[in-house]
Design an enzyme around this catalytic site. Sequence first.
Site, PDB file in Angstrom:
ATOM      1  N   CYS A 126       0.822  -1.224   0.000  1.00 45.19           N
ATOM      2  CA  CYS A 126       0.000   0.000   0.000  1.00 45.19           C
ATOM      3  C   CYS A 126       0.849   1.266   0.000  1.00 45.19           C
ATOM      4  CB  CYS A 126      -0.927   0.012   1.209  1.00 45.19           C
ATOM      5  SG  CYS A 126      -1.912  -1.469   1.312  1.00 45.19           S
ATOM      6  N   HIS A 168      -4.149   6.771   1.938  1.00 49.33           N
ATOM      7  CA  HIS A 168      -4.365   5.480   1.286  1.00 49.33           C
ATOM      8  C   HIS A 168      -5.776   4.977   1.597  1.00 49.33           C
ATOM      9  CE1 HIS A 168      -4.279   1.367   0.228  1.00 49.33           C
ATOM     10  NE2 HIS A 168      -4.187   0.927   1.474  1.00 49.33           N
ATOM     11  N   ASN A 227     -10.118  -1.164  -1.700  1.00 54.48           N
ATOM     12  CA  ASN A 227      -8.703  -0.918  -1.451  1.00 54.48           C
ATOM     13  C   ASN A 227      -7.892  -1.454  -2.635  1.00 54.48           C
ATOM     14  OD1 ASN A 227      -6.051  -0.972  -0.592  1.00 54.48           O
ATOM     15  ND2 ASN A 227      -6.488  -1.854   1.414  1.00 54.48           N
TER      16      ASN A 227
HETATM   17  O1  UT7 Z   1      -4.151  -1.446   3.219  1.00 59.71           O
HETATM   18  C1  UT7 Z   1      -4.278  -2.105   4.435  1.00 59.71           C
HETATM   19  C2  UT7 Z   1      -5.222  -3.227   4.180  1.00 59.71           C
HETATM   20  N1  UT7 Z   1      -6.016  -3.657   5.260  1.00 59.71           N
HETATM   21  C3  UT7 Z   1      -6.798  -2.883   6.022  1.00 59.71           C
HETATM   22  O2  UT7 Z   1      -6.830  -1.712   5.959  1.00 59.71           O
HETATM   23  C4  UT7 Z   1      -7.697  -3.604   6.984  1.00 59.71           C
HETATM   24  C5  UT7 Z   1      -7.808  -2.926   8.317  1.00 59.71           C
HETATM   25  N2  UT7 Z   1      -8.805  -3.569   9.118  1.00 59.71           N
HETATM   26  C6  UT7 Z   1     -10.129  -3.415   8.872  1.00 59.71           C
HETATM   27  O3  UT7 Z   1     -10.479  -2.676   7.976  1.00 59.71           O
HETATM   28  C7  UT7 Z   1     -11.115  -4.127   9.742  1.00 59.71           C
HETATM   29  O4  UT7 Z   1     -10.416  -4.800  10.774  1.00 59.71           O
HETATM   30  C8  UT7 Z   1     -11.992  -5.128   8.950  1.00 59.71           C
HETATM   31  C9  UT7 Z   1     -12.919  -4.378   8.011  1.00 59.71           C
HETATM   32  C10 UT7 Z   1     -11.132  -6.102   8.166  1.00 59.71           C
HETATM   33  C11 UT7 Z   1     -12.844  -5.936   9.923  1.00 59.71           C
HETATM   34  O5  UT7 Z   1     -13.613  -5.066  10.735  1.00 59.71           O
HETATM   35  P1  UT7 Z   1     -13.680  -5.305  12.287  1.00 59.71           P
HETATM   36  O6  UT7 Z   1     -14.651  -4.333  12.824  1.00 59.71           O
HETATM   37  O7  UT7 Z   1     -12.274  -5.236  12.817  1.00 59.71           O
HETATM   38  O8  UT7 Z   1     -14.276  -6.754  12.391  1.00 59.71           O
HETATM   39  P2  UT7 Z   1     -13.662  -8.037  13.079  1.00 59.71           P
HETATM   40  O9  UT7 Z   1     -12.444  -8.512  12.354  1.00 59.71           O
HETATM   41  O10 UT7 Z   1     -13.548  -7.777  14.527  1.00 59.71           O
HETATM   42  O11 UT7 Z   1     -14.825  -9.081  12.819  1.00 59.71           O
HETATM   43  C12 UT7 Z   1     -16.091  -8.899  13.380  1.00 59.71           C
HETATM   44  C13 UT7 Z   1     -16.967 -10.071  12.936  1.00 59.71           C
HETATM   45  C14 UT7 Z   1     -16.314 -11.432  13.127  1.00 59.71           C
HETATM   46  O12 UT7 Z   1     -17.317 -12.315  13.574  1.00 59.71           O
HETATM   47  P3  UT7 Z   1     -17.419 -12.725  15.143  1.00 59.71           P
HETATM   48  O13 UT7 Z   1     -16.104 -13.356  15.447  1.00 59.71           O
HETATM   49  O14 UT7 Z   1     -17.639 -11.424  15.846  1.00 59.71           O
HETATM   50  O15 UT7 Z   1     -18.576 -13.643  15.155  1.00 59.71           O
HETATM   51  C15 UT7 Z   1     -15.907 -11.815  11.728  1.00 59.71           C
HETATM   52  O16 UT7 Z   1     -15.856 -13.214  11.539  1.00 59.71           O
HETATM   53  O17 UT7 Z   1     -17.255  -9.958  11.537  1.00 59.71           O
HETATM   54  C16 UT7 Z   1     -16.997 -11.210  10.893  1.00 59.71           C
HETATM   55  N3  UT7 Z   1     -16.624 -10.970   9.512  1.00 59.71           N
HETATM   56  C17 UT7 Z   1     -17.530 -10.775   8.545  1.00 59.71           C
HETATM   57  N4  UT7 Z   1     -18.877 -10.765   8.569  1.00 59.71           N
HETATM   58  C18 UT7 Z   1     -19.514 -10.511   7.406  1.00 59.71           C
HETATM   59  C19 UT7 Z   1     -15.394 -10.875   8.977  1.00 59.71           C
HETATM   60  N5  UT7 Z   1     -15.476 -10.616   7.663  1.00 59.71           N
HETATM   61  C20 UT7 Z   1     -16.800 -10.546   7.376  1.00 59.71           C
HETATM   62  C21 UT7 Z   1     -17.516 -10.300   6.195  1.00 59.71           C
HETATM   63  N6  UT7 Z   1     -18.858 -10.269   6.257  1.00 59.71           N
HETATM   64  N7  UT7 Z   1     -16.912 -10.055   5.020  1.00 59.71           N
END
Ligand code: UT7
Length: 343
Positions: free
Chosen positions: A113, A270, A300
């Site tokens: 990135c 970014h 992204n």
């Molecule tokens: O350029 C850098 C690239 N990466 C990034 O910028 C990513 C940075 N991180 C993020 O943007 C966030 O951490 C995410 C968008 C990836 C995830 O958001 P979050 O609020 O941190 O969610 P989480 O990882 O804590 O997951 C919450 C829940 C989980 O379920 P449980 O364990 O609470 O039952 C996940 O399994 O959401 C679930 N989950 C989904 N649900 C529906 C994970 N991916 C998905 C999905 N759809 N696609």
Amino acid sequence: MPRTHILSTGFRVPDRVVTNDDLASMMDTSDAWIRQRSGIEERRWVEEGEAGSDLGAAAAAMALERAGMKAEDLDCLIVATLSPDHFFPGTGVFLQRKLGIRDIPCLDVRNQCTGFLYGLSIADAWIRTGRYERILLVGTEVHSTGLHRNDFGRDTAVLFGDGAGAVILGPVGPAEGGRGDGNGSAPERGILSVHIHADGRFAEKLWVEAPASKYDPLISHEHIDAGLTCPSMDGREVFRQAVSRMPEAVREALDAEGLSIDEVDMVIAHQANLRICQMVQRALGLSDDRIYNNIQRYGNTTAASLPIALHECVEEGRLRCGDLLCLTAFGSGFTWGSALIRW
Ligand code: UT7
């Protein structure tokens, strides 16, 4: 020494629009979850056979046209990508071939990135020292072919998109305002400084483990079955560091130039996640008109995200001559950085 300036911009995204509802038909996710957690509404995916070098060549052709230049006028090509067309050689030589040019150096930058800022830093140094005069810098990515488009990969598959952005860089002399008007009333245009960082302790927090030359063979059915060919991410750790590293890098650039955040007209961060960009905005105390986001439409696009956003920002007339622009990025590595540009 002359300053380096961005002479023109260009971009290209694939025609195929993939909405959140489209993804929900492939994996256990929903439009509401994706919008709420990332702000993304849709992204673009390539058609079969469309490569990162194709997107990059189209973005480059647009930038060349806007600069009133031909590909033959370029004397160096830098391509930032984490999704090269092939394991080797780099995407740069394929892109060079598609532009119909030969005998200019092609450098591939692999800093994810932050790749565009790493490329900008190198191009700026080469131009300031007179090594090259017209450098094409492209950020291009094809993520869609590498994503697990099923429940297993849903945490990353919903975030990434395909696309390319390009800029042409060259020296800017006194006649073009490159050294100001000599009376101190007109600011000097061009890149003021670029700041790049890395911390390899976090390399596995966001990575694609295989194919990997450290394994023998470098790719196997076991690797594929274990999901090692798809991105693996500790989303919370990436989020936590992104929202502190990007404002930190912006302040570093401002301190280096003796400027304050009040003097910045536009910040382009970014496009990792709209929530991350909004937290960067808040941390820097920026009003809505001083930050540019387009992740809603493209997701992204890693190394392509900054040049695509810059191009659209310019096209929408959001940057005026003399404006102070700050770019910042954070991503896999971890790597991060910033650049200050007098537009
Ligand atoms: O350029 C850098 C690239 N990466 C990034 O910028 C990513 C940075 N991180 C993020 O943007 C966030 O951490 C995410 C968008 C990836 C995830 O958001 P979050 O609020 O941190 O969610 P989480 O990882 O804590 O997951 C919450 C829940 C989980 O379920 P449980 O364990 O609470 O039952 C996940 O399994 O959401 C679930 N989950 C989904 N649900 C529906 C994970 N991916 C998905 C999905 N759809 N696609």
